[in-house]
Design an enzyme around this catalytic site. Sequence first.
Site, short mmCIF file in Angstrom:
data_model
loop_
_atom_site.label_atom_id
_atom_site.label_comp_id
_atom_site.label_asym_id
_atom_site.label_seq_id
_atom_site.Cartn_x
_atom_site.Cartn_y
_atom_site.Cartn_z
N ASN A 150 35.04 35.89 28.43
CA ASN A 150 35.58 34.53 28.22
C ASN A 150 35.12 33.52 29.27
OD1 ASN A 150 37.30 35.96 30.02
ND2 ASN A 150 38.89 34.45 29.71
N GLY A 226 39.79 42.46 31.79
CA GLY A 226 39.56 42.63 30.35
C GLY A 226 40.87 42.90 29.65
N THR A 228 44.13 44.86 27.85
CA THR A 228 45.12 45.83 28.36
C THR A 228 44.78 47.25 27.94
OG1 THR A 228 46.83 44.14 28.50
CG2 THR A 228 47.59 46.41 28.28
N THR A 230 41.84 48.56 27.32
CA THR A 230 40.71 49.04 28.13
C THR A 230 41.21 49.37 29.54
OG1 THR A 230 39.39 47.43 26.92
CG2 THR A 230 38.31 48.55 28.74
N GLU A 248 43.00 43.37 35.94
CA GLU A 248 43.45 42.03 35.51
C GLU A 248 43.36 42.02 33.99
OE1 GLU A 248 44.58 40.08 37.72
OE2 GLU A 248 43.62 40.60 39.61
N CYS A 282 42.60 33.74 29.78
CA CYS A 282 43.77 34.62 29.88
C CYS A 282 45.00 33.84 30.33
CB CYS A 282 43.46 35.75 30.85
SG CYS A 282 42.94 35.12 32.46
N GLU A 458 43.89 39.81 43.13
CA GLU A 458 42.61 39.40 43.70
C GLU A 458 42.77 37.96 44.17
OE1 GLU A 458 39.16 40.60 41.45
OE2 GLU A 458 40.13 42.42 40.79
P1 NAD Z 1 37.46 44.23 26.95
O1 NAD Z 1 38.53 45.03 27.59
O2 NAD Z 1 37.06 44.58 25.56
O3 NAD Z 1 36.12 44.29 27.80
C1 NAD Z 1 36.08 43.90 29.15
C2 NAD Z 1 34.93 44.63 29.83
O4 NAD Z 1 35.24 46.02 29.85
C3 NAD Z 1 33.60 44.49 29.11
O5 NAD Z 1 32.57 44.41 30.06
C4 NAD Z 1 33.51 45.79 28.33
O6 NAD Z 1 32.19 46.18 28.03
C5 NAD Z 1 34.15 46.76 29.31
N1 NAD Z 1 34.68 47.98 28.70
C6 NAD Z 1 35.04 48.19 27.41
N2 NAD Z 1 35.45 49.47 27.24
C7 NAD Z 1 35.37 50.07 28.45
C8 NAD Z 1 35.68 51.38 28.93
N3 NAD Z 1 36.14 52.33 28.13
N4 NAD Z 1 35.48 51.63 30.24
C9 NAD Z 1 35.04 50.68 31.08
N5 NAD Z 1 34.72 49.42 30.68
C10 NAD Z 1 34.88 49.12 29.38
O7 NAD Z 1 37.92 42.71 27.06
P2 NAD Z 1 37.17 41.44 26.48
O8 NAD Z 1 37.40 41.41 25.00
O9 NAD Z 1 35.80 41.40 27.01
O10 NAD Z 1 37.99 40.26 27.18
C11 NAD Z 1 39.16 39.72 26.65
C12 NAD Z 1 40.36 40.26 27.38
O11 NAD Z 1 40.25 40.02 28.77
C13 NAD Z 1 41.65 39.59 26.96
O12 NAD Z 1 42.65 40.56 26.80
C14 NAD Z 1 41.98 38.69 28.14
O13 NAD Z 1 43.35 38.39 28.32
C15 NAD Z 1 41.47 39.51 29.28
N6 NAD Z 1 41.25 38.70 30.47
C16 NAD Z 1 42.11 38.84 31.51
C17 NAD Z 1 41.96 38.07 32.64
C18 NAD Z 1 42.87 38.21 33.81
O14 NAD Z 1 42.54 37.72 34.88
N7 NAD Z 1 44.01 38.86 33.69
C19 NAD Z 1 40.90 37.15 32.71
C20 NAD Z 1 40.05 37.03 31.62
C21 NAD Z 1 40.22 37.82 30.50
#
Ligand code: NAD
Length: 478
Positions: A150, A226, A228, A230, A248, A282, A458
Amino acid sequence: MFQIKNYINGEFVPPNSGCYLDNFNPAEGEVYSQIPDSDASDVELAVQAAKAAFPAWSSLTREERSQHMLNVSRRISERLDELAAAESTDNGKPLWLAKKVDIPRASDNFKFFATAILHDSSELHDTDGLYLNYTLRQPIGVAGCISPWNLPLYLFTWKIAPALASGNTVVAKPSEVTPMTAYLLSEICDEVGFPKGVLNIVHGLGAKVGSAMTEHPDVPIISFTGGTETGKTIARTAAPMFKKLSLELGGKNPNIIFDDCDLENALRTSLNSSFANQGQICLCGSRMYVQRGIYEEFKTRFVAEVKKLKVGNPKADDVKLGAVVSKPHFDKILSYIALAKEEGGTVLCGGKPAETDMNGWFIEPTVIEGLAETCRTNQEEIFGPVVTIQPFDTEEEVLQYANGTQYGLASTVWTSDLTKAHRVAAQLHTGIVWVNCWLVRDLRTPFGGVKNSGVGREGGWEALRFFTEPKNVCIPLS
Ligand code: NAD
């Protein structure tokens, strides 16, 4: 077609598999580049390079490390236009937003932590005049940094910069959906002569690359942003190795509007907090609670303003919402709007794909009324340009609503009563509370969520603490 390469040990290398994945421009709905379909063997090379680079990098003086990082920061700023255009093409976000926020913040992340380490200090305790205890904060080794799509370069550098500044070397993985600016960051490292092996970037799928990083015994610390689910997978994998984790995760943030607020400010800012970056931040507020005395007025005026938001070509200056990031995400958001209708919601505006002169994935900003607190639309993260709006009567009631989901990332409160603001802020179960403002992100402040929005913090000193191991040294004074 342009093929991105991995960046390992200071070299641009193809994946061992020789296979590539398509990368889409979401505004055009077309493939425009390819990324390495890397696997555990590529991660292995990156980890070995990072391990080999660790002794030299961690032994540099703080000034030397700082200087290397400032070089990267400067070069990001110099390449602002190109990086912003790449981010907009890769992600679908408005170009002006990438230029104003994403890329400057990426440069600032490097600059901030390059400077912070020069002012860092540690604890010192005199024990009854007999012993001196002091705390060494030492780098941990190879840090794994995994980021989402994002805010691609913004969040990628938000992890990498403190990890490097603390003296760790890094293996980093950007989202496979938005890899381009991470690739350009590797070009920048090459241009400024960043020491080889200190930052390694491996592209590919989470299930292959991310999990290989999480499983690797020589990566003792993981910073992940990413979803929850994951996050749970990573926590399960890392637990037997007692890895240090910062997770996060997702959010379902309440935006609470009391009837004594500055209505104009609340309206203006809520437009932004609901729909900035197509609602794909997020920290976006996705559940609006408006006190009954001003509910009808606020709702009518808010919906009227939402209808004016222009959706379309991310490269146009007057566009407020660009494309959502991918076809699967587009389908997911629309499925939630359909669910909201099934759950009894009334769509006040939006609710369907936006008509534009482009072929990509655009959704109208959507406001939905009349849903129960416990329904899925109000409980699950949609992560798109969709907000729900509902009235409330009392402070107690709205706190119950606000705290009534599995998430606890951020919240926003609008009131002109300072005592109420303090009281409500203290009772909200979120890691971040904004009062009469939104998304003010001072780099020194702690950042993170509670409940299923994650563990760890962080930002600022919290990040430097996370990326170091404290060691207490005790010495007699005589
Ligand atoms: P995602 O969990 O699908 O992917 C995030 C990252 O994790 C990607 O690089 C992906 O390739 C990697 N990944 C996927 N499966 C994995 C595994 N089994 N092991 C290790 N890495 C793996 O999330 P997304 O769709 O890319 O992002 C959207 C999500 O991120 C939303 O839920 C959003 O709320 C969250 N987000 C949170 C914050 C925060 O600071 N809390 C900030 C931005 C986005």
